[in-house]
Design an enzyme around this catalytic site. Sequence first.
Site, PDB file in Angstrom:
ATOM      1  N   LYS A  80     -93.172  -3.294 -15.313  1.00 13.74           N
ATOM      2  CA  LYS A  80     -93.103  -1.912 -15.792  1.00 13.74           C
ATOM      3  C   LYS A  80     -93.413  -1.922 -17.283  1.00 13.74           C
ATOM      4  O   LYS A  80     -93.187  -2.923 -17.966  1.00 13.74           O
ATOM      5  CB  LYS A  80     -91.682  -1.376 -15.562  1.00 13.74           C
ATOM      6  CG  LYS A  80     -91.579   0.123 -15.585  1.00 13.74           C
ATOM      7  CD  LYS A  80     -91.820   0.734 -14.230  1.00 13.74           C
ATOM      8  CE  LYS A  80     -91.742   2.242 -14.299  1.00 13.74           C
ATOM      9  NZ  LYS A  80     -91.928   2.860 -12.980  1.00 13.74           N
ATOM     10  N   GLY A 181     -84.230  19.455  -4.930  1.00  5.31           N
ATOM     11  CA  GLY A 181     -85.516  19.316  -5.607  1.00  5.31           C
ATOM     12  C   GLY A 181     -86.663  19.504  -4.637  1.00  5.31           C
ATOM     13  O   GLY A 181     -86.893  18.675  -3.746  1.00  5.31           O
TER      14      GLY A 181
HETATM   15  P1  NAD Z   1     -91.323  16.697  -9.257  1.00  5.23           P
HETATM   16  O1  NAD Z   1     -91.075  16.759 -10.731  1.00  5.23           O
HETATM   17  O2  NAD Z   1     -92.617  17.214  -8.712  1.00  5.23           O
HETATM   18  O3  NAD Z   1     -90.157  17.489  -8.468  1.00  5.23           O
HETATM   19  C1  NAD Z   1     -88.822  17.394  -8.822  1.00  5.23           C
HETATM   20  C2  NAD Z   1     -88.181  18.758  -8.561  1.00  5.23           C
HETATM   21  O4  NAD Z   1     -86.791  18.634  -8.825  1.00  5.23           O
HETATM   22  C3  NAD Z   1     -88.724  19.861  -9.474  1.00  5.23           C
HETATM   23  O5  NAD Z   1     -89.111  20.987  -8.706  1.00  5.23           O
HETATM   24  C4  NAD Z   1     -87.558  20.150 -10.403  1.00  5.23           C
HETATM   25  O6  NAD Z   1     -87.503  21.517 -10.807  1.00  5.23           O
HETATM   26  C5  NAD Z   1     -86.376  19.803  -9.506  1.00  5.23           C
HETATM   27  N1  NAD Z   1     -85.143  19.561 -10.238  1.00  5.23           N
HETATM   28  C6  NAD Z   1     -84.960  19.040 -11.484  1.00  5.23           C
HETATM   29  N2  NAD Z   1     -83.662  19.023 -11.806  1.00  5.23           N
HETATM   30  C7  NAD Z   1     -82.998  19.503 -10.734  1.00  5.23           C
HETATM   31  C8  NAD Z   1     -81.617  19.729 -10.448  1.00  5.23           C
HETATM   32  N3  NAD Z   1     -80.670  19.449 -11.328  1.00  5.23           N
HETATM   33  N4  NAD Z   1     -81.301  20.249  -9.241  1.00  5.23           N
HETATM   34  C9  NAD Z   1     -82.246  20.558  -8.328  1.00  5.23           C
HETATM   35  N5  NAD Z   1     -83.565  20.383  -8.549  1.00  5.23           N
HETATM   36  C10 NAD Z   1     -83.929  19.865  -9.739  1.00  5.23           C
HETATM   37  O7  NAD Z   1     -91.082  15.183  -8.851  1.00  5.23           O
HETATM   38  P2  NAD Z   1     -91.526  14.466  -7.494  1.00  5.23           P
HETATM   39  O8  NAD Z   1     -92.819  13.786  -7.716  1.00  5.23           O
HETATM   40  O9  NAD Z   1     -91.364  15.407  -6.355  1.00  5.23           O
HETATM   41  O10 NAD Z   1     -90.436  13.304  -7.396  1.00  5.23           O
HETATM   42  C11 NAD Z   1     -89.112  13.598  -6.989  1.00  5.23           C
HETATM   43  C12 NAD Z   1     -88.261  12.344  -7.091  1.00  5.23           C
HETATM   44  O11 NAD Z   1     -88.802  11.324  -6.257  1.00  5.23           O
HETATM   45  C13 NAD Z   1     -88.185  11.727  -8.502  1.00  5.23           C
HETATM   46  O12 NAD Z   1     -86.927  11.133  -8.666  1.00  5.23           O
HETATM   47  C14 NAD Z   1     -89.252  10.661  -8.454  1.00  5.23           C
HETATM   48  O13 NAD Z   1     -88.981   9.615  -9.378  1.00  5.23           O
HETATM   49  C15 NAD Z   1     -89.111  10.176  -7.029  1.00  5.23           C
HETATM   50  N6  NAD Z   1     -90.318   9.552  -6.491  1.00  5.23           N
HETATM   51  C16 NAD Z   1     -91.474  10.252  -6.460  1.00  5.23           C
HETATM   52  C17 NAD Z   1     -92.613   9.665  -5.929  1.00  5.23           C
HETATM   53  C18 NAD Z   1     -93.928  10.408  -5.864  1.00  5.23           C
HETATM   54  O14 NAD Z   1     -94.825   9.949  -5.132  1.00  5.23           O
HETATM   55  N7  NAD Z   1     -94.082  11.536  -6.532  1.00  5.23           N
HETATM   56  C19 NAD Z   1     -92.551   8.351  -5.428  1.00  5.23           C
HETATM   57  C20 NAD Z   1     -91.333   7.662  -5.450  1.00  5.23           C
HETATM   58  C21 NAD Z   1     -90.223   8.281  -6.000  1.00  5.23           C
END
Ligand code: NAD
Length: 354
Positions: A80, A181
């Site tokens: 990382k 989320g």
């Molecule tokens: P994103 O930013 O598109 O979506 C996250 C959502 O969570 C947003 O709509 C945001 O408004 C909401 N949010 C933030 N704080 C909040 C709270 N306190 N309560 C409720 N909702 C809240 O992110 P993503 O790409 O959908 O990823 C979501 C999670 O999954 C993250 O933790 C990310 O690290 C993990 N993740 C994502 C991927 C990927 O492919 N995008 C892969 C592995 C892990």
Amino acid sequence: MDIFGMHEFDGHERVVFGYDEATGLRSIIAIHSTALGPAAGGCRMWPYASTSEAVTDVLRLSRGMSYKNAMAGLPFGGGKAVIIGDSRKSKSPELFHAFGRLVGSLAGRYVTAEDVGTTAADMEHVAQVTNFVGGLGRKPGEAGGDPAPKTALGVFLGLKAAAKFRFGRSDLEGLSVAVQGVGGVGYHLCRLLASEGARLRVADVQPAALQRVRDEFGAVVVPATSVLCEQVDVLAPCALGGIFNAHTIPAIRARVIAGAANNQLAEEKDGAALQLAGVLYAPDYVINAGGIISVAREYAGGATESQVTSEIHAIPGRLMEIFERARREARATNVVADQMARERIGRGARRLVA
Ligand code: NAD
């Protein structure tokens, strides 16, 4: 600071500090393990309050990538990078060129990609100076592109496996799921769950994101402050890390946790607390590997969408193995997953020596 003595150091092969006077780049690259292949993991840009905070974060994230890549069956080790800085104010193409030169200096031992605070556009700048970068976008006819729908597919399949293990049922009709989320991953997860008849309760801090899942999938909106305590069958955290801790675990009423968020457990011991509370926890880095599978295949080149999809379909089998082993050995699922990951990395290391 005594880096070698840190709990997070955990046998890292290499930790590199990079500074570039012209752009002000301050970056740390941590390579936890290359036993299974080049260390792959994204580059996070964050306004860390101190260098020691950045070191702790990069080491923790890098080891996490070793485990994630090993459990996803990918030919990559774990690493990382972090850039210390405010991603809203301090970005420039030159900064990412300097970062790219630092990545290039490792001669392929570390492959970078976007992460929190960096984007595919930033990685295009990195790609101007080094080839050791992924997450750049899709080539015609090949796998790749936005990883969120791939992550959602893996979480969906993993959630079904967890529901089968815990409730003994193969369908989702009428199963209640609370999704925290509904952004990139959460939205697609809701789509898949709704298509198989699950009843959705959703929370977000962005009204537009909520409106979309309410309109398209008939989801019921619940307060973001109490979504973790909803009376549902399954909790699917898809927003923040560190949400399961001594304070929140006693209030959880779901029997299964299966979601995409990274680092859901505040501490390793919270896995045991969930087990004691009778909650089946699908280890985050196993269930959310769909995105890294897609990004890794895009980087390697030559894989089709259907090959990536079939690799994502291996996630539920891996989870079942963890659930069975945890039950047999009366141990927490996160502890079993960590051990399985270390075993896989150990086998890779022995192959290198042999
Ligand atoms: P994103 O930013 O598109 O979506 C996250 C959502 O969570 C947003 O709509 C945001 O408004 C909401 N949010 C933030 N704080 C909040 C709270 N306190 N309560 C409720 N909702 C809240 O992110 P993503 O790409 O959908 O990823 C979501 C999670 O999954 C993250 O933790 C990310 O690290 C993990 N993740 C994502 C991927 C990927 O492919 N995008 C892969 C592995 C892990």
